[in-house]
Design an enzyme around this catalytic site. Structure first.
Site, PDB file in Angstrom:
ATOM      1  N   ASP A   7      41.949  43.300  48.160  1.00  0.00           N
ATOM      2  CA  ASP A   7      41.476  44.670  47.944  1.00  0.00           C
ATOM      3  C   ASP A   7      40.712  45.172  49.183  1.00  0.00           C
ATOM      4  O   ASP A   7      40.191  44.373  49.955  1.00  0.00           O
ATOM      5  CB  ASP A   7      40.557  44.650  46.715  1.00  0.00           C
ATOM      6  N   ASP A   9      38.271  48.372  49.243  1.00  0.00           N
ATOM      7  CA  ASP A   9      36.925  48.901  48.984  1.00  0.00           C
ATOM      8  C   ASP A   9      36.035  47.861  48.315  1.00  0.00           C
ATOM      9  O   ASP A   9      36.373  47.309  47.262  1.00  0.00           O
ATOM     10  CB  ASP A   9      37.019  50.138  48.078  1.00  0.00           C
TER      11      ASP A   9
END
Lengths: 178, 178
Positions: A7, A9
């Site tokens: 991922d 963020d």
């Protein structure tokens, strides 16, 4: 060789620190990271909802600081594994090009072929997923690693990694590789 | 309920017709669809390489015409199945927002949650994939449907669908649904 979905963020990009910085710039109040613990992502600031406006502003995702050690550890992971960057981004169309440009600047060794900008991550097929959100890990069939963020601090359902150094340990990368 | 991954370019969006149109605008020569048969995607035009410039221009992906019947058939598919739009787009960062805006205009019933803009499609986990490219279908583990385009006309490795009407038949959608 395993396939690892990572991922962006709050995992590669330090979104929370940037929100604290922007909030201080605008309101003159420095919120501590700890005071956000247990609040929903982007919540816990004195003026609720303010951070939702931040992420819709042009430039927000382009300016995010890089999470400590992520560049070195991801580069080392790529020598042994197939790494895909998987970011829930289609909700914010402005963020799409900014995220590609951000990756090109800070992670130039990651090919466009290995970048996935999506909505729901239920469609992702990989062996490992490193993510800060329960909603993304919940339906994932492979090994799940919860990357610590203030909003997930009390979640106990997953194997937790608190830093990229811990990710390196988990994947048994030697110090010389990182 | 099955999960169906649907490609955009040359499947939902009529990229080839738009290239023919732009080529005619620029050079005054109307190339026939048939004359492109068997050439690589974007190839077969009198001036080779010209179409590679087209797809890098701002607005190219925003202006693509919609493939006939795709709107009705996809809407009907969504009533019985889980539909994800999966487009190889990260090679062209300018295309990302254009593709989201295009989908919002022509397919407003598709949520941002069901859109995937990626590079390699090897990471996609679905039951069916509808795509015009061998490179995308080749590593897919589910059922593969090759959507006919001039560049794949001689490919015989996959179940072929020549139109969205044929997709509707394949998934046994009744005329009332479409």
């Amino acid at each position: 060789m395993a396939r690892i979905a990572i991922d962006m963020d709050n995992v590669m990009a330090d979104l929370t620190s940037h929100m604290i910085h922007l909030y201080e710039q605008k309101h003159g109040v420095r919120v501590s990271m700890e005071s956000l613990n247990g609040h929903p992502d982007g919540g816990g600031f004195p003026i609720e909802g303010e951070t939702h406006a931040f992420i819709r502003e042009a430039g927000f995702f382009r300016d995010l600081p890089v999470m400590p050690d992520s560049q070195e550890v991801i580069k080392a992971l790529m020598e042994k594994h197939e790494v895909f960057i998987v970011s829930a981004a289609t909700e914010f169309p402005l963020s799409l090009k900014e995220k590609i440009d951000w990756l090109e600047e800070h992670f130039p060794y990651i090919s466009w072929k290995n970048i996935v900008l999506c909505g729901s991550k239920t469609i992702v097929d990989a062996d490992y997923m490193i993510d800060d959100h329960d909603k993304n890990l919940r339906y994932f069939k492979g090994e799940r690693l919860l990357f610590t963020a203030p909003h997930n601090i009390y979640l106990t359902d997953y194997k937790r990694v608190n830093s990229w150094k811990e990710v390196a340990e988990y994947f048994q990368l030697t110090p010389a590789m990182v």
